[in-house]
Design an enzyme around this catalytic site. Structure first.
Site, PDB file in Angstrom:
ATOM      1  N   SER A 689      10.772 -44.715   2.050  1.00 57.86           N
ATOM      2  CA  SER A 689      11.224 -45.306   3.476  1.00 57.86           C
ATOM      3  C   SER A 689      13.448 -45.857   2.795  1.00 57.86           C
ATOM      4  CB  SER A 689      10.656 -46.183   4.034  1.00 57.86           C
ATOM      5  OG  SER A 689      10.561 -47.217   3.175  1.00 57.86           O
ATOM      6  N   LYS A 732       9.806 -54.641  10.016  1.00 60.09           N
ATOM      7  CA  LYS A 732      11.474 -53.995   9.561  1.00 60.09           C
ATOM      8  C   LYS A 732      12.556 -54.352   9.940  1.00 60.09           C
ATOM      9  CE  LYS A 732       9.826 -50.236   5.821  1.00 60.09           C
ATOM     10  NZ  LYS A 732      10.329 -49.131   6.330  1.00 60.09           N
TER      11      LYS A 732
END
Length: 819
Positions: A689, A732
């Site tokens: 990611s 996140k």
């Protein structure tokens, strides 16, 4: 005179005849040289004795053929008898006579002389014939030896008899003396009496003794065997009697019979399956036939106790009140909406359907998020009993299924034990730490769980110890795990997996205010009049003193503050009050344990803010890139995993493929080395990611263009520049919100996950969806003219290499000017 007897050719020639009285005997034969007392009661016999006493005391003793004949005639008496002498005669008060007689010689009855008062017979003595003395000697020795063996086996003959027999030298007398002490039939004794040939007499005697010895040996073996059995039985009887006597002395009763009666009544009252009732009844019958002190009786009794103690038909009624159940779930736990919704769905179906198989749920999530306590709350909400077993470290299949009864100390498995503990057949059953099981040579416990957790099979769960089918279909099984990695796929397939993510900072704040503060204040003897926490103080503990997905460490730190406040209250007074804020937290807990991730204060070249997911929640991950003179080497540091290193290589390949659009020479990389570093190098990092973050830092460092410090990003990059979806989006974005980020760039395909993010967070943090790396660069870099950026006909820029450290302040003069 002729040489043979005309009446009996085997007898020798007749001698001179005599007329004497005859005394018929019953069940006895008197042999020559034998002294024997006789009791005489019949009148004819008494008359014969009186006649003998009045003459020369001689008379003939002959046996009756049938002892039961009271008034015998001539045909009832044997023709060969013993000529005897009366030694003594004694008249008894009852009219009978006791007489002591001694046998002298064999005699043959020639004829009966008619007489009214007694038997009078004409007899003649019989001479004995002897053969070769050597043969007789051999026979005598054999008879001596055999008689000695006979005496040893027959305890009725005194041992002194052997000495008497050993002194006899005459073979005829030896035979008559021994035969008198043998337990022979009357017919056999009479036959020996009639034998006048001494050799034949000894042979027959020897043969009869051998037969008797064989019978006596068999009798001895039987007697010894019976004696041993009797001794064992008597010993057990004696010990049992002693035991009972001791128990009576101690005031104890015969409990075994009472226990058997209680078990029988319990079996009749207990509602079990037909198979179980039949099996337990058979075991009880076996128990009744056993000794109460035997080991097998204990095994059977334990088995019956286990079978009777299980809840075969005992059921608790479910609370089908959705509103009340929802209140309980909301009261005990904050958040976790998916799990609560699933329980309420089950209760709703239960209200509509009479019988429904219990669901098998698997809560997967990091430690401390409340998986175990949630299962307890579910049991309270449904009104069911709650049982829990921990599977951490279990490696033996018998822990689940139990041991067979052949093993010493065998017990049922944990499933059956917990059902007994629950007391109902529909509890909420928690299998904790199902991912921590292991396997070895003793079996695989996860395979044993396949039957337990299969709704199609667990209605006939068979424990090795019970060996009976037990219905687990009404049980609501809940399993917990920290990750799915340790759970075999067949086991995962049988469970409904519900993921419980880590709590957000806001959720932790609410949990602390609603549950933890009150719990720890009570545990430490404080009240609201003694301590008061501000929201900022709790946030400080969450941010600076804990780093976790759950709230365990948060509770520990709150407890630590409460203990220190309790000490101050004791030192001052019970009315003393402390207001805890962000500054006093540091006073009580000391130096902060963790650095709170925030955005950089200024925008810098080669420094990009990334977002990472960890087991304890989301975090901000700064990515640095610097360009130095070299030969095209890519250096990657910061303890990055293989996937993250490959993402860095993919990002560089993307930049090289877009060199002309970025205004770089095609061979720009040949003269420089690029160093990629992710700070906090001691912490392992991995995952795809960070792909767009790495690419943005590389472009920023090569073009000397700063990256906006208010922008954070996450997404996987491909060689063509496409941005692929990632996981952990909620954590996140929460980390970005905590760090003061204003704009977050996420993959377009993650748009579906935005529903999970709290609405308040979405209002405060702007989220932009991107599909290609070009869009990321346009949003992240500080550009003078965004329209002119990435134009295909753009002029080539001469690469300027800055040897200063990454993160230095950048001005307009630092940027490369176009040719």
């Amino acid at each position: 005179m002729s040489t043979e007897n005309p009446q009996n050719p085997s007898l020798p020639a007749r001698k001179q005849t005599r007329t004497i009285p005859l005394l018929p005997l019953r069940d006895i034969i008197v042999f020559p040289h034998m002294v024997v007392p006789l009791f005489v009661g019949r009148q004819k016999s008494i008359a014969a004795l009186e006649q003998a006493m009045n003459s020369d005391k001689d008379l003939l003793l002959a046996a009756q053929k049938k002892a039961k004949t009271n008034d015998p005639n001539e045909a009832d008496i044997y023709r060969v008898g013993t000529l005897s002498t009366i030694i003594q005669l004694l008249r008894l008060p009852d009219g009978t006579v006791k007489v002591l007689v001694e046998g002298k010689r064999r005699a043959l009855v020639n004829k009966f002389v008619p007489h009214e008062k007694y038997f009078l017979v004409e007899v003649e003595e019989v001479e004995e014939t002897k053969d070769d003395s050597v043969v007789l000697e051999a026979l005598m020795r054999s008879v001596h030896s055999t008689f000695e063996t006979y005496v040893k086996l027959n305890k009725k003959i005194p041992p002194e008899m052997l000495m008497s027999v050993a002194s006899i030298d005459d073979p005829a007398r030896l035979a008559d003396t021994i035969v008198a002490h043998l337990s022979l039939k009357l017919k056999d004794k009479q036959e020996i009496l009639e034998l006048v040939d001494v050799r034949k007499r000894l042979e027959m005697l020897y043969s009869l003794m051998e037969s008797e010895i064989e019978i006596l040996q068999v009798e001895k073996r039987i007697r010894n065997r019976i004696k041993k059995q009797m001794e064992k039985t008597q010993k057990e009887y004696y010990l049992n009697e002693q035991m009972q006597a001791i128990q009576k002395e101690l005031g104890e009763k015969d409990e075994f019979k009472n226990e058997l009666q209680e078990l029988e009544e319990a079996i009749k009252k207990k509602k079990m399956s037909k198979e179980a009732t039949s099996k337990v009844t058979k075991e009880l019958k076996k128990l009744k036939m056993m000794s109460p002190m035997s080991a097998e009786a204990t095994v059977v009794r334990n088995y019956i106790d286990w079978a009777l103690s299980l809840p075969w038909s005992e059921v608790t009624e479910d609370k089908i009140d959705l509103e009340a159940s929802e209140r309980i779930l909301q009261r005990d736990h904050y958040g976790l909406e998916k799990v609560k919704e699933r329980i309420l769905e089950y209760l709703a179906v239960q209200a509509l359907v009479k019988k429904i198989r219990g669901p098998i749920l698997c809560f997967v999530g990091p430690p401390g998020v409340g998986k175990t306590s949630l299962a307890h709350s579910i049991a309270n909400a449904m009104g069911r009993k709650f049982v829990r077993i921990s599977l951490g470290g279990v490696r033996d299949e018998a822990e689940i299924r139990g041991h067979r009864r052949t093993y010493i100390g065998a017990l049922p498995g944990k499933i059956i034990q917990s059902m007994k503990k629950a007391g109902s057949n529909n509890p909420v059953f928690l299998l904790d730490e199902v991912d921590k099981m292991s396997m070895d040579f003793r079996g695989d416990p996860s395979s044993a769980l396949l039957e337990v957790l299969d709704p199609e099979q667990n209605s006939t769960f068979n424990d090795h110890y019970l060996d009976l089918d037990y219905d687990l279909s009404k049980v609501m099984f809940i399993t917990t795990a920290n990750s799915l990695f340790g759970i075999p796929m067949p086991l995962q397939d049988r469970m409904e997996i519900i993921r419980i993510e880590g709590y957000t900072e806001l959720e932790k704040l609410h949990i602390a205010k609603r549950h933890l503060l009150e719990k720890q204040m009570m545990a430490n003897g404080l009240s609201k009049d003694n301590i008061e926490f501000s929201d900022n103080s709790i946030r400080t503990i969450i941010r600076r003193y804990t780093r976790e997905a759950g709230v365990r460490n948060l509770e520990r730190e709150i407890a630590s503050v409460c203990r220190k406040v309790a000490k101050e209250v004791v030192n001052h007074s019970k009315d003393y009050k402390v207001r805890v804020n962000s500054k006093t937290v540091i006073k009580y807990l000391g130096v902060p344990k963790f650095r709170y991730s925030k955005k950089e204060e200024e925008s810098q070249i080669g420094l990009t803010t990334g977002l990472a997911w960890t087991e304890v929640g989301g975090d901000i991950l700064m990515t640095e890139v610097t360009v130095v003179p070299g030969k095209g080497k890519l250096t990657i540091t910061g303890k990055l995993g293989d996937v993250m290193q490959e993402s860095a290589q993919a990002a560089l390949s993307y930049v090289r493929s877009r060199a002309s659009a970025l205004g770089l020479k095609q061979d720009f990389y040949q003269n420089v080395d690029i160093h990629v570093h992710v700070p906090e190098g001691a912490i392992p990092k991995d995952g795809p990611s960070a792909g767009i973050t790495l690419a943005t830092s590389i472009v920023s460092a090569l073009l000397r263009i700063p990256v906006k410090n208010s922008v954070a990003m996450t997404g996987e990059i491909t060689l063509r520049g496409r941005v692929l979806p990632i996981g952990g989006l909620k954590e996140k974005i929460l980390a970005a919100h905590r760090g003061g980020i204003e704009l977050v760039l996420i993959p377009k395909e993650n748009e579906k996950d935005l529903k999970e993010i709290p609405e308040r967070i979405r209002r405060e943090v702007k989220i932009h969806l991107v599909d290609h790396m070009d869009e990321v660069l346009l949003k992240a870099l500080i550009l003078e003219d965004p329209k002119d950026f990435l134009r295909k006909d753009k002029d080539i820029t001469e690469l300027v290499i800055d040897t200063t450290a990454v993160g230095s302040d950048t001005t307009e003069d630092d940027r490369p000017a176009p040719h």
